[in-house]
Write a protein that holds these residues in place. Structure first.
Motif, PDB file in Angstrom:
ATOM      1  N   GLU A 130       0.927  -1.183   0.124  1.00 49.73           N
ATOM      2  CA  GLU A 130       0.138  -0.138   0.037  1.00 49.73           C
ATOM      3  C   GLU A 130       1.037   1.120  -0.086  1.00 49.73           C
ATOM      4  N   PHE A 131       2.164   1.287   0.563  1.00 49.10           N
ATOM      5  CA  PHE A 131       2.876   2.430   0.811  1.00 49.10           C
ATOM      6  C   PHE A 131       4.235   2.134   0.105  1.00 49.10           C
ATOM      7  N   SER A 132       4.635   3.482  -0.427  1.00 49.23           N
ATOM      8  CA  SER A 132       6.157   3.479  -0.930  1.00 49.23           C
ATOM      9  C   SER A 132       7.189   3.241  -0.006  1.00 49.23           C
ATOM     10  N   ALA A 133       6.919   4.138   1.309  1.00 47.41           N
ATOM     11  CA  ALA A 133       7.899   4.082   2.218  1.00 47.41           C
ATOM     12  C   ALA A 133       7.220   4.292   3.673  1.00 47.41           C
ATOM     13  N   VAL A 134       7.698   4.022   4.562  1.00 48.67           N
ATOM     14  CA  VAL A 134       7.255   4.368   6.276  1.00 48.67           C
ATOM     15  C   VAL A 134       8.165   5.448   6.854  1.00 48.67           C
ATOM     16  N   TRP A 135       7.805   6.361   7.078  1.00 56.67           N
ATOM     17  CA  TRP A 135       8.387   7.510   7.850  1.00 56.67           C
ATOM     18  C   TRP A 135       7.925   7.560   9.377  1.00 56.67           C
ATOM     19  N   GLY A 136       8.837   7.382  10.466  1.00 57.96           N
ATOM     20  CA  GLY A 136       8.379   7.684  11.775  1.00 57.96           C
ATOM     21  C   GLY A 136       8.435   6.330  12.409  1.00 57.96           C
ATOM     22  N   GLY A 137       7.847   6.343  13.641  1.00 59.66           N
ATOM     23  CA  GLY A 137       7.721   5.280  14.436  1.00 59.66           C
ATOM     24  C   GLY A 137       8.325   5.700  15.914  1.00 59.66           C
ATOM     25  N   LEU A 138       8.832   4.941  16.706  1.00 61.86           N
ATOM     26  CA  LEU A 138       9.192   5.283  17.887  1.00 61.86           C
ATOM     27  C   LEU A 138      10.905   5.533  17.748  1.00 61.86           C
ATOM     28  N   ASP A 139      11.311   6.704  18.280  1.00 65.87           N
ATOM     29  CA  ASP A 139      12.712   7.028  17.942  1.00 65.87           C
ATOM     30  C   ASP A 139      13.595   6.127  19.108  1.00 65.87           C
ATOM     31  N   LEU A 140      14.137   5.222  18.613  1.00 67.50           N
ATOM     32  CA  LEU A 140      15.242   4.176  19.213  1.00 67.50           C
ATOM     33  C   LEU A 140      16.222   4.669  19.901  1.00 67.50           C
ATOM     34  N   THR A 141      16.594   6.084  19.322  1.00 62.99           N
ATOM     35  CA  THR A 141      17.923   6.475  20.090  1.00 62.99           C
ATOM     36  C   THR A 141      17.379   7.045  21.405  1.00 62.99           C
ATOM     37  N   SER A 142      16.290   7.319  21.644  1.00 57.77           N
ATOM     38  CA  SER A 142      15.914   7.604  23.168  1.00 57.77           C
ATOM     39  C   SER A 142      15.193   6.717  23.869  1.00 57.77           C
ATOM     40  N   GLY A 143      14.694   6.966  25.331  1.00 58.21           N
ATOM     41  CA  GLY A 143      14.243   6.134  26.027  1.00 58.21           C
ATOM     42  C   GLY A 143      12.533   5.654  25.461  1.00 58.21           C
ATOM     43  N   SER A 144      12.125   4.489  25.862  1.00 64.85           N
ATOM     44  CA  SER A 144      10.948   4.036  25.668  1.00 64.85           C
ATOM     45  C   SER A 144       9.901   4.103  27.036  1.00 64.85           C
ATOM     46  N   ASP A 145      10.400   4.840  28.029  1.00 63.47           N
ATOM     47  CA  ASP A 145       9.606   4.778  29.181  1.00 63.47           C
ATOM     48  C   ASP A 145       8.967   6.097  29.775  1.00 63.47           C
ATOM     49  N   SER A 146       8.629   6.861  28.331  1.00 66.14           N
ATOM     50  CA  SER A 146       7.957   8.150  28.772  1.00 66.14           C
ATOM     51  C   SER A 146       6.559   7.839  29.171  1.00 66.14           C
ATOM     52  N   ASP A 147       5.612   8.990  29.404  1.00 67.47           N
ATOM     53  CA  ASP A 147       4.234   8.806  29.695  1.00 67.47           C
ATOM     54  C   ASP A 147       3.641   8.379  28.478  1.00 67.47           C
TER      55      ASP A 147
ATOM     56  N   LYS B 162       5.698   4.089  27.220  1.00 71.59           N
ATOM     57  CA  LYS B 162       5.630   3.154  28.472  1.00 71.59           C
ATOM     58  C   LYS B 162       5.937   1.700  27.986  1.00 71.59           C
ATOM     59  N   LEU B 163       6.776   1.394  27.131  1.00 67.66           N
ATOM     60  CA  LEU B 163       7.037  -0.010  26.662  1.00 67.66           C
ATOM     61  C   LEU B 163       7.905  -0.718  27.656  1.00 67.66           C
ATOM     62  N   THR B 164       7.621  -2.085  27.932  1.00 63.89           N
ATOM     63  CA  THR B 164       8.529  -2.796  28.826  1.00 63.89           C
ATOM     64  C   THR B 164       9.569  -3.450  28.003  1.00 63.89           C
ATOM     65  N   GLY B 165      10.636  -3.713  28.678  1.00 62.84           N
ATOM     66  CA  GLY B 165      11.620  -4.401  27.904  1.00 62.84           C
ATOM     67  C   GLY B 165      11.285  -5.398  26.790  1.00 62.84           C
ATOM     68  N   GLN B 166      10.398  -6.391  27.221  1.00 64.19           N
ATOM     69  CA  GLN B 166       9.878  -7.314  26.276  1.00 64.19           C
ATOM     70  C   GLN B 166       9.079  -6.718  24.965  1.00 64.19           C
ATOM     71  N   GLU B 167       8.383  -5.820  25.418  1.00 60.04           N
ATOM     72  CA  GLU B 167       7.331  -5.134  24.479  1.00 60.04           C
ATOM     73  C   GLU B 167       8.242  -4.386  23.620  1.00 60.04           C
ATOM     74  N   LEU B 168       9.438  -3.593  23.939  1.00 57.70           N
ATOM     75  CA  LEU B 168      10.339  -3.094  23.238  1.00 57.70           C
ATOM     76  C   LEU B 168      10.987  -3.830  22.294  1.00 57.70           C
ATOM     77  N   ASP B 169      11.328  -5.057  22.555  1.00 61.35           N
ATOM     78  CA  ASP B 169      12.063  -6.114  21.870  1.00 61.35           C
ATOM     79  C   ASP B 169      11.387  -6.380  20.594  1.00 61.35           C
ATOM     80  N   LYS B 170      10.069  -6.613  20.962  1.00 59.88           N
ATOM     81  CA  LYS B 170       8.962  -7.196  20.045  1.00 59.88           C
ATOM     82  C   LYS B 170       8.881  -5.831  18.916  1.00 59.88           C
ATOM     83  N   TYR B 171       8.742  -4.829  19.474  1.00 61.03           N
ATOM     84  CA  TYR B 171       8.622  -3.658  18.638  1.00 61.03           C
ATOM     85  C   TYR B 171       9.966  -3.746  17.525  1.00 61.03           C
TER      86      TYR B 171
END
Length: 410
Positions: free
Chosen positions: A120-137, A140-149
């Motif tokens: 459907e799409f030519s490209a995807v831009w964005g998602g979660l910035d993996l250069t920073s933390g995943s525990d913001s309000d 709030k991804l747990t370690g396992q959820e982040l691994d799955k992501y």
């Protein structure tokens, strides 16, 4: 792919940009803009769930200028405005389609839907910035959820172009960038920089700043002594993250003058804003112009209150731009040689500068305080809204060219 072929881009704004209307009204967020949009367009966006938390209706009294007939005052996040502008800048070549982060995260665990996205799409831009933390309000991804992501993103990258790449986001660390900037200053620009170290220095009573590699943490701790035991105690308490804490020399000129936020697209600077202090106030007032390093007797002379000659202005602007251009080009080269992938800095980046005094030569020079990239990079739209539109014009062309070179098709 022909230059005129239209590309559909799936845009997933980083969830840390989401705010409630109460947050926006009560906070000082540099990426939120109070502006007017055509009322029909604004109402449609306000009802669109995929951009919920990125736009809010403002009270007419909050907008200090008169509102044109048929328009509505809104608070809008700069990243939403950016992609709306891109869709209008190249309407026949780029079509942005928004998706909220939660929906996108759920899709990543389904291989079938991943292939549907690729079709459907030519490209995807964005998602979660993996250069920073995943525990913001907002995340709030747990370690396992982040691994799955992360695994889901990597699977998605096998079937469609994703920008920025997970490889770059996962491999880069700020201390590595600082080491490269130190080398560039020593070899290329012949300038001095503040030292940085994982351990406190031996010199007593030297003012320090403790920083964490997670650029968006915003929790720098200034330490006014060099007591090793005290610093280690602070580091132990805060060291619950994969991002390392480090010491950096405190530079008084940085505090006194502030920083330039140099917004760059495709290696070309399109805007630079001098911000002074935590309130994000611009010093580029009417009648003030930039001074050259050779003219400085003290740090506060960096802006001429009365203006300056045309020669002074041109020379000072060229000095700043040349410094940024050389530093960024060498940084990109060093990153790509070390990691083996194309740096996202080629498409967009923000190089932050301040000045430092060389006590040996009794002169001043610029130094890079930080290099921002990727999904959480702020454009400071609140300070300079027009800059977001300027950025959109440049990035639209650069992103289309980038995808064309990769052979991406609609």
């Amino acid at each position: 792919m022909s230059a005129a072929e239209k590309l559909r881009i799936l845009v997933i704004p980083d969830p840390t940009r989401l705010r409630t209307i109460e947050d926006v009204r009560g906070g000082n967020f540099p990426d939120w803009i109070l502006m007017c949009l055509p009322a029909t367009r604004a109402k449609t966006l306000l009802k669109t769930m995929d951009v919920k938390g990125l736009i809010h209706k403002a009270r007419p009294s909050e907008y200090r200028e008169s509102i044109r007939v048929g328009y509505m005052a809104v608070y809008i996040n700069e990243i939403l405005l950016l992609w709306l502008e891109i869709g209008e800048t190249l309407p026949t070549r780029i079509e942005p389609v928004f998706m909220d982060f939660k929906t996108f995260r759920d899709i990543l665990v389904s291989d079938d839907i991943l292939h549907d996205l690729a079709n459907e799409f030519s490209a995807v831009w964005g998602g979660l910035d993996l250069t920073s933390g995943s525990d913001s309000d907002q995340v709030k991804l747990t370690g396992q959820e982040l691994d799955k992501y992360v695994k889901g993103i990597q699977n998605l990258e096998k079937v469609v172009t994703v920008w920025p790449s997970s490889q770059e986001m996962l491999q880069l660390r700020e201390l590595d960038t600082i080491t490269m900037l130190d080398e560039i200053a020593r070899v290329e620009t012949k300038t001095i920089r503040p030292w940085s170290s994982l351990l406190p220095p031996n010199s007593p009573d030297m003012p320090l700043v403790l920083k964490r590699e997670e650029r968006s943490c915003g929790k720098n701790t200034i330490v006014k002594t060099c007591d090793r035991n005290r610093i280690r105690s602070i580091l132990r308490k805060k060291d619950r993250s994969p991002y390392r804490w480090y010491c950096q020399e405190w530079i008084p000129e940085w505090t006194e003058v502030g920083q330039w936020r140099c917004i760059i697209v495709g290696g070309q600077m399109i805007n630079h804003i001098l911000l002074n202090g935590p309130d994000g106030l611009t010093l580029r007032e009417d009648g003030r112009t930039l001074a050259g390093m050779y003219q400085l007797q003290n740090a506060r002379d960096i802006m001429f209150p009365e203006g300056g000659t045309i020669y002074d202005i041109r020379a000072a602007d060229a000095e700043l731009k040349d410094f940024v251009k050389l530093t960024l080009s060498k940084l990109i080269q060093m990153e790509e040689e070390k990691h083996g992938f194309q740096s996202s800095l080629r498409l967009w980046s923000r190089v932050d500068l301040s000045i430092i005094r060389d006590s040996k030569n009794k002169t001043y020079n610029y130094f890079v305080t930080g290099v921002e990239r990727g999904l959480r990079m702020r454009l400071y739209g609140k300070v300079h809204p027009v800059g977001v539109r300027m950025f959109a014009d440049g990035f639209a062309e650069q992103f289309h060219r980038y995808l064309s070179l990769k052979g991406v098709r609609n």
